[in-house]
Motif scaffolding. Structure first.
Motif, PDB file in Angstrom:
ATOM      1  N   CYS A 154       0.852  -1.192   0.000  1.00 13.69           N
ATOM      2  CA  CYS A 154       0.000   0.000   0.000  1.00 13.69           C
ATOM      3  C   CYS A 154       0.883   1.236   0.000  1.00 13.69           C
ATOM      4  CB  CYS A 154      -0.934   0.027   1.204  1.00 13.69           C
ATOM      5  SG  CYS A 154      -2.019   1.481   1.226  1.00 13.69           S
ATOM      6  N   ALA A 155       0.807   2.016  -1.084  1.00  9.37           N
ATOM      7  CA  ALA A 155       1.576   3.254  -1.191  1.00  9.37           C
ATOM      8  C   ALA A 155       0.845   4.437  -0.576  1.00  9.37           C
ATOM      9  CB  ALA A 155       1.884   3.542  -2.661  1.00  9.37           C
ATOM     10  N   LEU A 156      -0.425   4.260  -0.185  1.00  4.69           N
ATOM     11  CA  LEU A 156      -1.196   5.369   0.375  1.00  4.69           C
ATOM     12  C   LEU A 156      -0.686   5.763   1.763  1.00  4.69           C
ATOM     13  CD1 LEU A 156      -4.789   4.242  -0.654  1.00  4.69           C
ATOM     14  CD2 LEU A 156      -3.344   5.941  -1.776  1.00  4.69           C
ATOM     15  N   ALA A 157      -0.344   4.749   2.569  1.00  6.61           N
ATOM     16  CA  ALA A 157       0.237   4.989   3.896  1.00  6.61           C
ATOM     17  C   ALA A 157      -0.552   6.032   4.686  1.00  6.61           C
ATOM     18  CB  ALA A 157       1.701   5.414   3.766  1.00  6.61           C
TER      19      ALA A 157
ATOM     20  N   ILE B  23     -12.286  -8.594   0.650  1.00  4.26           N
ATOM     21  CA  ILE B  23     -10.930  -8.363   0.163  1.00  4.26           C
ATOM     22  C   ILE B  23     -10.481  -6.986   0.631  1.00  4.26           C
ATOM     23  CG2 ILE B  23      -9.474  -8.165  -1.886  1.00  4.26           C
ATOM     24  CD1 ILE B  23     -11.618  -9.930  -3.303  1.00  4.26           C
ATOM     25  N   SER B  24      -9.375  -6.965   1.379  1.00  2.92           N
ATOM     26  CA  SER B  24      -8.873  -5.721   1.920  1.00  2.92           C
ATOM     27  C   SER B  24      -7.363  -5.711   1.779  1.00  2.92           C
ATOM     28  CB  SER B  24      -9.331  -5.584   3.389  1.00  2.92           C
ATOM     29  OG  SER B  24      -8.976  -4.339   3.919  1.00  2.92           O
ATOM     30  N   GLY B  25      -6.703  -4.884   2.573  1.00  2.00           N
ATOM     31  CA  GLY B  25      -5.270  -4.836   2.433  1.00  2.00           C
ATOM     32  C   GLY B  25      -4.623  -4.092   3.588  1.00  2.00           C
ATOM     33  N   GLY B  26      -3.503  -3.474   3.230  1.00  2.00           N
ATOM     34  CA  GLY B  26      -2.965  -3.227   1.905  1.00  2.00           C
ATOM     35  C   GLY B  26      -3.956  -2.457   1.023  1.00  2.00           C
ATOM     36  N   GLU B  27      -3.547  -2.293  -0.211  1.00  2.00           N
ATOM     37  CA  GLU B  27      -4.388  -1.625  -1.200  1.00  2.00           C
ATOM     38  C   GLU B  27      -4.566  -2.537  -2.410  1.00  2.00           C
ATOM     39  OE1 GLU B  27      -6.789   0.183  -3.337  1.00  2.00           O
ATOM     40  OE2 GLU B  27      -6.371   1.056  -1.369  1.00  2.00           O
ATOM     41  N   PRO B  28      -5.740  -3.214  -2.501  1.00  2.00           N
ATOM     42  CA  PRO B  28      -5.953  -4.178  -3.588  1.00  2.00           C
ATOM     43  C   PRO B  28      -5.778  -3.596  -4.984  1.00  2.00           C
ATOM     44  CG  PRO B  28      -7.626  -4.442  -1.887  1.00  2.00           C
ATOM     45  CD  PRO B  28      -6.865  -3.197  -1.547  1.00  2.00           C
ATOM     46  N   SER B  29      -6.081  -2.297  -5.161  1.00  2.00           N
ATOM     47  CA  SER B  29      -6.030  -1.715  -6.503  1.00  2.00           C
ATOM     48  C   SER B  29      -4.612  -1.576  -7.037  1.00  2.00           C
ATOM     49  CB  SER B  29      -6.709  -0.343  -6.509  1.00  2.00           C
ATOM     50  OG  SER B  29      -5.910   0.629  -5.860  1.00  2.00           O
ATOM     51  N   GLU B  30      -3.603  -1.761  -6.206  1.00  2.00           N
ATOM     52  CA  GLU B  30      -2.229  -1.668  -6.675  1.00  2.00           C
ATOM     53  C   GLU B  30      -1.799  -2.917  -7.444  1.00  2.00           C
ATOM     54  OE1 GLU B  30       0.321  -0.502  -3.447  1.00  2.00           O
ATOM     55  OE2 GLU B  30      -0.724   1.405  -3.164  1.00  2.00           O
ATOM     56  N   GLN B  31      -2.664  -3.921  -7.480  1.00  2.00           N
ATOM     57  CA  GLN B  31      -2.408  -5.145  -8.252  1.00  2.00           C
ATOM     58  C   GLN B  31      -3.610  -5.416  -9.158  1.00  2.00           C
ATOM     59  OE1 GLN B  31      -0.363  -8.294  -5.706  1.00  2.00           O
ATOM     60  NE2 GLN B  31      -1.293  -7.040  -4.096  1.00  2.00           N
ATOM     61  N   PRO B  32      -3.909  -4.518 -10.102  1.00  2.00           N
ATOM     62  CA  PRO B  32      -5.179  -4.590 -10.830  1.00  2.00           C
ATOM     63  C   PRO B  32      -5.384  -5.865 -11.633  1.00  2.00           C
ATOM     64  CG  PRO B  32      -3.716  -2.945 -11.802  1.00  2.00           C
ATOM     65  CD  PRO B  32      -3.112  -3.339 -10.503  1.00  2.00           C
ATOM     66  N   GLN B  33      -4.352  -6.320 -12.323  1.00  2.00           N
ATOM     67  CA  GLN B  33      -4.531  -7.507 -13.160  1.00  2.00           C
ATOM     68  C   GLN B  33      -4.700  -8.757 -12.314  1.00  2.00           C
ATOM     69  OE1 GLN B  33      -1.002  -7.105 -15.677  1.00  2.00           O
ATOM     70  NE2 GLN B  33      -2.315  -6.454 -17.375  1.00  2.00           N
ATOM     71  N   ALA B  34      -3.882  -8.892 -11.280  1.00  2.00           N
ATOM     72  CA  ALA B  34      -4.002 -10.059 -10.406  1.00  2.00           C
ATOM     73  C   ALA B  34      -5.324 -10.028  -9.649  1.00  2.00           C
ATOM     74  CB  ALA B  34      -2.830 -10.101  -9.430  1.00  2.00           C
ATOM     75  N   LEU B  35      -5.756  -8.834  -9.226  1.00  2.00           N
ATOM     76  CA  LEU B  35      -7.042  -8.716  -8.537  1.00  2.00           C
ATOM     77  C   LEU B  35      -8.178  -9.134  -9.456  1.00  2.00           C
ATOM     78  CD1 LEU B  35      -8.717  -7.769  -6.076  1.00  2.00           C
ATOM     79  CD2 LEU B  35      -8.693  -5.466  -7.087  1.00  2.00           C
TER      80      LEU B  35
ATOM     81  N   THR C 221     -10.992  -0.203  -0.583  1.00  2.00           N
ATOM     82  CA  THR C 221      -9.930   0.528  -1.259  1.00  2.00           C
ATOM     83  C   THR C 221      -9.770   1.899  -0.625  1.00  2.00           C
ATOM     84  OG1 THR C 221      -9.188   1.487  -3.358  1.00  2.00           O
ATOM     85  CG2 THR C 221     -11.564   1.385  -3.009  1.00  2.00           C
ATOM     86  N   GLY C 222      -8.546   2.403  -0.628  1.00  2.00           N
ATOM     87  CA  GLY C 222      -8.301   3.756  -0.160  1.00  2.00           C
ATOM     88  C   GLY C 222      -8.562   4.803  -1.222  1.00  2.00           C
ATOM     89  N   LEU C 223      -8.904   4.369  -2.425  1.00  2.00           N
ATOM     90  CA  LEU C 223      -9.258   5.284  -3.504  1.00  2.00           C
ATOM     91  C   LEU C 223     -10.751   5.596  -3.446  1.00  2.00           C
ATOM     92  CD1 LEU C 223      -7.352   3.653  -6.519  1.00  2.00           C
ATOM     93  CD2 LEU C 223      -6.502   5.356  -4.888  1.00  2.00           C
TER      94      LEU C 223
END
Length: 217
Positions: free
Chosen positions: A28-31, A71-83, A105-107
């Motif tokens: 997660c880059a949002l931190a 599904i949570s995280g972390g930020e799931p959207s940072e892995q769009p294809q795998a998600l 998501t944090g977005l």
């Protein structure tokens, strides 16, 4: 495809309606300041898991005893294809078992949909927005009041609609839960701002100390 995973839990009863499977992504880059899951920020090769392996894990419990997947995280959207690949597999199971698919998501909704268009089209519900510690205690399944719980499908409206407004929604049986794995204690759910400190104090009174807690830097 590889998906970076923080942890997998079952049963989860405090993140969505019913009894659920829980998938926490790693990275997660949002931190967000005040985040209670700092341990999910940094992703490394040790967190790499094939989406097929995650789906196989989802197949282990009796499917009739599962209401959905959170599904949570972390930020799931940072892995769009795998998600998207994971959700496509889960959607097949939804068709067979009636599961719903809920993601945090944090977005905000539009940026999430732009980043993860395939995943967005597979979800029944989405909790959006960054965690804001000054607005903590947002109500059922929302960490802070700025966040929104958005039903995306008819099933999502049926399952999440009562909690989708600004208030906490109807009472739900499980508010928080604990799971112990090896020497680790996991707190699952959306705590109120003072809950972690109260829990740590209550455990200390029983002679149990916590090291390396994730809600402190």
């Amino acid at each position: 495809m590889i998906l970076h995973i923080a942890r997998l839990h079952h049963p989860v009863t405090a993140l969505g309606p019913g009894t659920r499977l829980g998938v926490w992504t790693q990275g997660c880059a949002l931190a967000c300041p005040g985040c209670l899951s700092r341990d999910t920020w940094e992703a490394g090769p040790e967190h790499a898991v094939g989406t097929r392996v995650v789906l196989e894990w989802c197949d282990r419990p009796d499917p009739d005893g599962i209401d959905g997947v959170s599904i949570s995280g972390g930020e799931p959207s940072e892995q769009p294809q795998a998600l998207a690949e994971l959700l496509a597999g889960l959607a097949e199971r939804r068709a067979r078992h009636g599961w719903d698919l809920l993601c945090w998501t944090g977005l905000e909704e539009e940026p999430f949909a732009d980043r993860c268009p395939e995943a967005y089209g597979l979800l029944d519900g989405l909790v959006t927005g960054p965690y804001r510690v000054v607005e903590a205690g947002g109500g059922r399944w929302r960490g802070s009041a700025n966040q929104r719980l958005i039903p995306l499908t008819e099933l999502g409206q049926e399952r999440y609609g009562p909690w989708a407004g600004d208030g906490p929604g109807p009472e739900h049986p499980a508010k928080m839960q604990f799971q112990v794995e090896d020497d680790r204690l996991y707190l699952i759910g959306v705590p109120r701002p003072d809950d972690p400190a109260r829990i740590q104090k209550a455990l200390a009174a029983q002679g149990i100390s916590l090291d390396g807690v994730t809600w402190r830097p």
